[in-house]
Design a protein around this motif. Structure first.
Motif, PDB file in Angstrom:
ATOM      1  N   VAL A 181       0.899  -1.165   0.002  1.00 47.25           N
ATOM      2  CA  VAL A 181       0.376  -0.018  -0.008  1.00 47.25           C
ATOM      3  C   VAL A 181       0.830   1.140  -0.081  1.00 47.25           C
ATOM      4  O   VAL A 181       1.314   1.422   1.067  1.00 47.25           O
ATOM      5  CB  VAL A 181      -1.040   0.161   1.322  1.00 47.25           C
ATOM      6  CG1 VAL A 181      -1.815   1.171   1.055  1.00 47.25           C
ATOM      7  CG2 VAL A 181      -1.635  -1.113   1.211  1.00 47.25           C
ATOM      8  N   PRO A 182       1.227   1.801  -1.150  1.00 51.97           N
ATOM      9  CA  PRO A 182       2.442   2.503  -1.272  1.00 51.97           C
ATOM     10  C   PRO A 182       2.079   4.037  -0.331  1.00 51.97           C
ATOM     11  O   PRO A 182       0.909   4.511  -0.201  1.00 51.97           O
ATOM     12  CB  PRO A 182       2.467   2.883  -2.602  1.00 51.97           C
ATOM     13  CG  PRO A 182       1.914   1.784  -3.531  1.00 51.97           C
ATOM     14  CD  PRO A 182       0.792   1.200  -2.481  1.00 51.97           C
ATOM     15  N   ILE A 183       2.992   4.449   0.260  1.00 49.73           N
ATOM     16  CA  ILE A 183       3.340   5.508   1.035  1.00 49.73           C
ATOM     17  C   ILE A 183       4.171   6.564   0.687  1.00 49.73           C
ATOM     18  O   ILE A 183       5.084   6.010  -0.179  1.00 49.73           O
ATOM     19  CB  ILE A 183       3.140   5.300   2.580  1.00 49.73           C
ATOM     20  CG1 ILE A 183       4.473   4.646   2.862  1.00 49.73           C
ATOM     21  CG2 ILE A 183       2.071   4.455   3.019  1.00 49.73           C
ATOM     22  CD1 ILE A 183       4.868   4.749   4.430  1.00 49.73           C
ATOM     23  N   LYS A 184       4.227   7.754   0.974  1.00 53.75           N
ATOM     24  CA  LYS A 184       5.201   8.663   0.781  1.00 53.75           C
ATOM     25  C   LYS A 184       5.602   9.469   2.065  1.00 53.75           C
ATOM     26  O   LYS A 184       4.665   9.710   3.228  1.00 53.75           O
ATOM     27  CB  LYS A 184       4.964   9.563  -0.146  1.00 53.75           C
ATOM     28  CG  LYS A 184       3.696  10.455  -0.067  1.00 53.75           C
ATOM     29  CD  LYS A 184       3.464  11.425  -1.360  1.00 53.75           C
ATOM     30  CE  LYS A 184       2.123  12.023  -1.122  1.00 53.75           C
ATOM     31  NZ  LYS A 184       1.870  12.779  -2.324  1.00 53.75           N
TER      32      LYS A 184
ATOM     33  N   VAL B 177      -0.546   6.970  -0.498  1.00 50.39           N
ATOM     34  CA  VAL B 177      -0.488   7.750  -2.047  1.00 50.39           C
ATOM     35  C   VAL B 177      -2.097   7.582  -2.576  1.00 50.39           C
ATOM     36  O   VAL B 177      -2.347   8.803  -2.902  1.00 50.39           O
ATOM     37  CB  VAL B 177       0.455   6.936  -2.801  1.00 50.39           C
ATOM     38  CG1 VAL B 177       0.158   7.658  -4.326  1.00 50.39           C
ATOM     39  CG2 VAL B 177       1.759   7.162  -2.257  1.00 50.39           C
ATOM     40  N   GLU B 178      -2.674   6.799  -2.424  1.00 52.55           N
ATOM     41  CA  GLU B 178      -3.898   6.697  -2.721  1.00 52.55           C
ATOM     42  C   GLU B 178      -5.172   6.820  -1.547  1.00 52.55           C
ATOM     43  O   GLU B 178      -5.663   6.041  -1.211  1.00 52.55           O
ATOM     44  CB  GLU B 178      -4.501   5.205  -3.300  1.00 52.55           C
ATOM     45  CG  GLU B 178      -3.783   4.769  -4.601  1.00 52.55           C
ATOM     46  CD  GLU B 178      -4.089   3.684  -5.182  1.00 52.55           C
ATOM     47  OE1 GLU B 178      -5.156   3.366  -6.105  1.00 52.55           O
ATOM     48  OE2 GLU B 178      -3.846   2.417  -4.688  1.00 52.55           O
TER      49      GLU B 178
ATOM     50  N   LEU C  71       7.213  -7.625   9.773  1.00 52.40           N
ATOM     51  CA  LEU C  71       6.212  -8.304   8.630  1.00 52.40           C
ATOM     52  C   LEU C  71       6.487  -7.763   7.352  1.00 52.40           C
ATOM     53  O   LEU C  71       6.753  -6.517   7.120  1.00 52.40           O
ATOM     54  CB  LEU C  71       4.650  -8.046   8.869  1.00 52.40           C
ATOM     55  CG  LEU C  71       4.281  -8.626  10.351  1.00 52.40           C
ATOM     56  CD1 LEU C  71       2.760  -8.520  10.557  1.00 52.40           C
ATOM     57  CD2 LEU C  71       4.681 -10.305  10.313  1.00 52.40           C
ATOM     58  N   ALA C  72       6.075  -8.427   6.212  1.00 55.46           N
ATOM     59  CA  ALA C  72       6.207  -8.020   4.736  1.00 55.46           C
ATOM     60  C   ALA C  72       5.397  -6.827   4.511  1.00 55.46           C
ATOM     61  O   ALA C  72       5.412  -6.325   3.653  1.00 55.46           O
ATOM     62  CB  ALA C  72       6.033  -9.195   4.013  1.00 55.46           C
ATOM     63  N   ARG C  73       4.174  -6.902   5.210  1.00 58.34           N
ATOM     64  CA  ARG C  73       3.283  -5.809   5.225  1.00 58.34           C
ATOM     65  C   ARG C  73       3.397  -4.627   5.898  1.00 58.34           C
ATOM     66  O   ARG C  73       2.428  -4.002   6.040  1.00 58.34           O
ATOM     67  CB  ARG C  73       1.852  -6.537   5.203  1.00 58.34           C
ATOM     68  CG  ARG C  73       1.648  -6.947   6.702  1.00 58.34           C
ATOM     69  CD  ARG C  73       0.052  -7.677   6.723  1.00 58.34           C
ATOM     70  NE  ARG C  73       0.013  -8.147   7.964  1.00 58.34           N
ATOM     71  CZ  ARG C  73      -0.538  -7.988   9.058  1.00 58.34           C
ATOM     72  NH1 ARG C  73      -0.794  -6.371   9.179  1.00 58.34           N
ATOM     73  NH2 ARG C  73      -0.807  -8.790  10.073  1.00 58.34           N
ATOM     74  N   CYS C  74       4.527  -4.505   6.236  1.00 59.65           N
ATOM     75  CA  CYS C  74       4.703  -3.050   6.951  1.00 59.65           C
ATOM     76  C   CYS C  74       4.820  -2.160   5.898  1.00 59.65           C
ATOM     77  O   CYS C  74       5.871  -2.175   5.223  1.00 59.65           O
ATOM     78  CB  CYS C  74       6.073  -3.266   7.761  1.00 59.65           C
ATOM     79  SG  CYS C  74       6.471  -1.788   8.885  1.00 59.65           S
ATOM     80  N   ALA C  75       4.218  -0.862   6.124  1.00 56.52           N
ATOM     81  CA  ALA C  75       4.160   0.054   5.049  1.00 56.52           C
ATOM     82  C   ALA C  75       5.402   0.913   5.436  1.00 56.52           C
ATOM     83  O   ALA C  75       6.123   1.597   4.564  1.00 56.52           O
ATOM     84  CB  ALA C  75       3.040   0.826   4.905  1.00 56.52           C
TER      85      ALA C  75
ATOM     86  N   ASN D 138       9.808  11.499  -0.597  1.00 54.87           N
ATOM     87  CA  ASN D 138       8.676  12.288  -1.033  1.00 54.87           C
ATOM     88  C   ASN D 138       7.864  11.976  -2.142  1.00 54.87           C
ATOM     89  O   ASN D 138       6.685  12.440  -2.387  1.00 54.87           O
ATOM     90  CB  ASN D 138       8.801  13.800  -0.730  1.00 54.87           C
ATOM     91  CG  ASN D 138       9.396  14.401  -1.706  1.00 54.87           C
ATOM     92  OD1 ASN D 138       9.615  13.827  -2.641  1.00 54.87           O
ATOM     93  ND2 ASN D 138      10.343  15.355  -1.231  1.00 54.87           N
ATOM     94  N   GLN D 139       8.460  11.178  -2.892  1.00 54.37           N
ATOM     95  CA  GLN D 139       7.622  10.709  -4.226  1.00 54.37           C
ATOM     96  C   GLN D 139       7.574   9.140  -4.235  1.00 54.37           C
ATOM     97  O   GLN D 139       8.486   8.461  -4.207  1.00 54.37           O
ATOM     98  CB  GLN D 139       8.591  11.084  -5.420  1.00 54.37           C
ATOM     99  CG  GLN D 139       8.681  12.908  -5.438  1.00 54.37           C
ATOM    100  CD  GLN D 139       9.200  13.245  -6.643  1.00 54.37           C
ATOM    101  OE1 GLN D 139       9.404  12.704  -7.626  1.00 54.37           O
ATOM    102  NE2 GLN D 139       9.726  14.444  -6.270  1.00 54.37           N
ATOM    103  N   THR D 140       6.351   8.672  -4.311  1.00 57.59           N
ATOM    104  CA  THR D 140       6.164   7.189  -4.522  1.00 57.59           C
ATOM    105  C   THR D 140       5.270   7.202  -5.549  1.00 57.59           C
ATOM    106  O   THR D 140       4.007   7.633  -5.336  1.00 57.59           O
ATOM    107  CB  THR D 140       5.870   6.601  -2.984  1.00 57.59           C
ATOM    108  OG1 THR D 140       6.537   6.816  -2.093  1.00 57.59           O
ATOM    109  CG2 THR D 140       5.601   5.160  -3.290  1.00 57.59           C
ATOM    110  N   ASP D 141       5.599   6.174  -6.690  1.00 56.56           N
ATOM    111  CA  ASP D 141       4.530   5.895  -7.531  1.00 56.56           C
ATOM    112  C   ASP D 141       3.755   4.529  -7.115  1.00 56.56           C
ATOM    113  O   ASP D 141       4.195   3.842  -6.227  1.00 56.56           O
ATOM    114  CB  ASP D 141       5.212   5.608  -8.881  1.00 56.56           C
ATOM    115  CG  ASP D 141       5.658   6.798  -9.144  1.00 56.56           C
ATOM    116  OD1 ASP D 141       5.555   7.956  -9.152  1.00 56.56           O
ATOM    117  OD2 ASP D 141       6.665   6.484 -10.350  1.00 56.56           O
ATOM    118  N   LEU D 142       2.786   4.445  -7.745  1.00 62.55           N
ATOM    119  CA  LEU D 142       1.707   3.450  -7.306  1.00 62.55           C
ATOM    120  C   LEU D 142       2.291   2.092  -7.879  1.00 62.55           C
ATOM    121  O   LEU D 142       2.206   0.888  -7.477  1.00 62.55           O
ATOM    122  CB  LEU D 142       0.400   3.479  -7.985  1.00 62.55           C
ATOM    123  CG  LEU D 142      -0.615   4.707  -7.249  1.00 62.55           C
ATOM    124  CD1 LEU D 142      -1.865   4.667  -7.906  1.00 62.55           C
ATOM    125  CD2 LEU D 142      -0.531   4.425  -5.845  1.00 62.55           C
TER     126      LEU D 142
END
Length: 474
Positions: free
Chosen positions: A31-34, A71-72, A311-315, A361-365
């Protein structure tokens, strides 16, 4: 969010700083973040929650602050997760927790109340101390109610406060003793609440009457918040308590057992802790125990028995450090880790800055090899499948993590010395903004070099190998 939290008072740390740290474990692997800086805002605004639909009016004169939003945000909610504002107040939101069915039946969560997605944005820009953070959020919960069970951490250079909201309107907050630390993992954690000590405890209006009227206290005496509002189930003893047990043991405390539901909320550590100690806990997977899922010498039953911390799902993961041995203008540092934490380092970002860094500060999907979020995931995906054969590149003497640890400590030391010796040609905020960018570039460079080494090692480990003898041509 299934998170893990570690907090430390100023007399428990090696340099006299307060530290609050947490893993943000999302519900999905990607779940992409920035990681960004939100500028000061003099005008009134309205925060709209894409999770609950609630609109919350925000006052004038919002402070500058850091945040790590999704990001979303229109799909997942904004969240924000962590940050330090321009008054050197830190907030981490949130540690998900769960009230028991008895208390929730009487004070249910509010569908259109305040959710985790809103907390950082509606509180951190408007508070000037950790204590004020609890008071400010408490008033908002009284007005709007809580959408979910949450634990929120506030700190300034003097105090650390932990606030738990397990039901729609009731909450309790404790001031962490200066010489103590705490490890928290998705459960109501606070224990005895002293209502005669408002300096160290705060609570929602009417909470004692609520408990008494509805006969909710199972104990003969006292007011154990965990016993009254929390859970104690088989799930807790697989998913939650083992993480607390491991963290307490690492910090030099004689924790009872991984499946004990009576582990202390806060305790005196066996030594003065550093930010690396908090990072180690948040990066751990029951290292050097029979429960380590990456240690293939352990039996499968033990390796899979408990939910690991990393965990692998750590954002993302963060350590918010507010120092007292330097001037206020360089006191705040967010040590930021794009995760998975077991394989990636904590990178320092001075909070008195107008930005983080381009790679952060930039993360694409979709995958972008130049962005820190995706680089972290690339590195993890390369090393984990062959961890035993790869781990020397990660944790060996000259491995990735110790190399970056040494480098980032030098970055902070060198930057501090430049400011302390008045060797900057611009204002401190502009200088630290430049430092954040330059430091991140160095980490990106080291990370790319490590990814290259991992690719090379992976090819050497390929199963598509076959040795033959080649005839010599005459």
């Amino acid at each position: 969010m299934g998170c893990t939290t570690v907090i430390a008072g100023k007399k428990a740390t090696i340099n006299g700083s307060t530290m609050i740290a947490r893993n943000c474990d999302a519900e999905q692997v990607d779940v992409p973040i920035k990681f960004v800086v939100q500028p000061a805002q003099p005008q009134e605004q309205i925060f709209h929650s894409y999770v609950t639909g609630l609109d919350i009016p925000l006052p004038k004169n919002a402070l500058r602050y850091q945040m790590a939003p999704f990001v979303e945000y229109q799909k997942h909610g904004q969240f924000g997760e962590c940050g330090i504002n321009s008054d050197n107040v830190a907030m981490s939101s949130t540690e998900s927790l769960y009230g028991n069915p008895q208390v929730l039946a009487l004070d249910p969560l509010v569908d259109k109340g305040i959710g985790e997605d809103a907390l950082l944005s509606i509180v951190l820009p408007f508070i000037h101390s950790a204590r004020e953070g609890v008071e400010y959020l408490g008033k908002l919960i009284a007005k709007y109610g809580s959408h979910e069970g949450n634990g929120i951490i506030f700190s300034d250079q003097s105090e650390v406060w932990y606030m738990e909201i397990p039901t729609g309107h009731h909450w309790v907050a404790s001031r962490l003793p200066d010489n103590q630390v705490a490890v928290i993992a998705n459960q109501v954690s606070q224990q005895e609440i002293d209502f005669d000590n408002p300096n160290d405890f705060m609570w929602s209006e009417g909470i004692r009457e609520f408990v008494s009227k509805n006969s909710l206290n199972p104990d003969q005496k006292g007011f154990n918040f965990r016993h009254i509002f929390g859970t104690s189930t088989a799930r807790d003893r697989v998913y939650n308590t083992p993480r607390v047990w491991f963290g307490q043991r690492y910090l030099g405390y004689n924790a009872i057992a991984p499946d004990s539901n009576e582990l202390a909320f806060h305790f005196t550590p066996g030594y003065k802790v550093k930010h690396e100690d908090l990072g180690y806990i948040l990066s751990s997977h029951y290292n050097e125990t029979e429960y380590d899922p990456l240690d293939m010498t352990n039996s499968e039953a033990l390796r899979l028995k408990f939910r690991a911390i990393s965990l692998a799902r750590c954002a993302e993961s963060h350590i918010l450090e507010l120092r007292n041995n330097v001037p206020d203008e360089i006191a705040g540092i967010t040590w930021f880790n794009y995760a998975p934490t077991a394989f990636n380092p904590y990178v320092p970002f001075y909070s008195n800055a107008n930005d983080t860094a381009t790679a952060y500060n930039q993360t694409d999907l979709e995958y972008n090899a130049q962005q820190a979020y995706w680089m972290a995931r690339n590195l993890a995906s390369l090393i984990e499948p062959n961890y035993t054969e790869m781990k020397d590149l990660l944790i060996g003497l000259n491995g990735f993590l110790p190399t970056v640890d040494q480098l980032t400590n030098k970055m902070v030391h060198d930057t501090d010395q430049v400011v302390l010796n008045h060797k900057i040609e611009t204002d401190v905020t502009a200088y630290l903004t430049q430092v954040n960018e330059e430091n991140a570039k160095q980490i990106v460079q080291v990370t790319n070099k490590t990814i290259g080494s991992l690719v090379d090692r992976a090819m050497q480990l390929s199963r598509l190998k076959f040795s033959i003898n080649t005839d010599v041509l005459h």
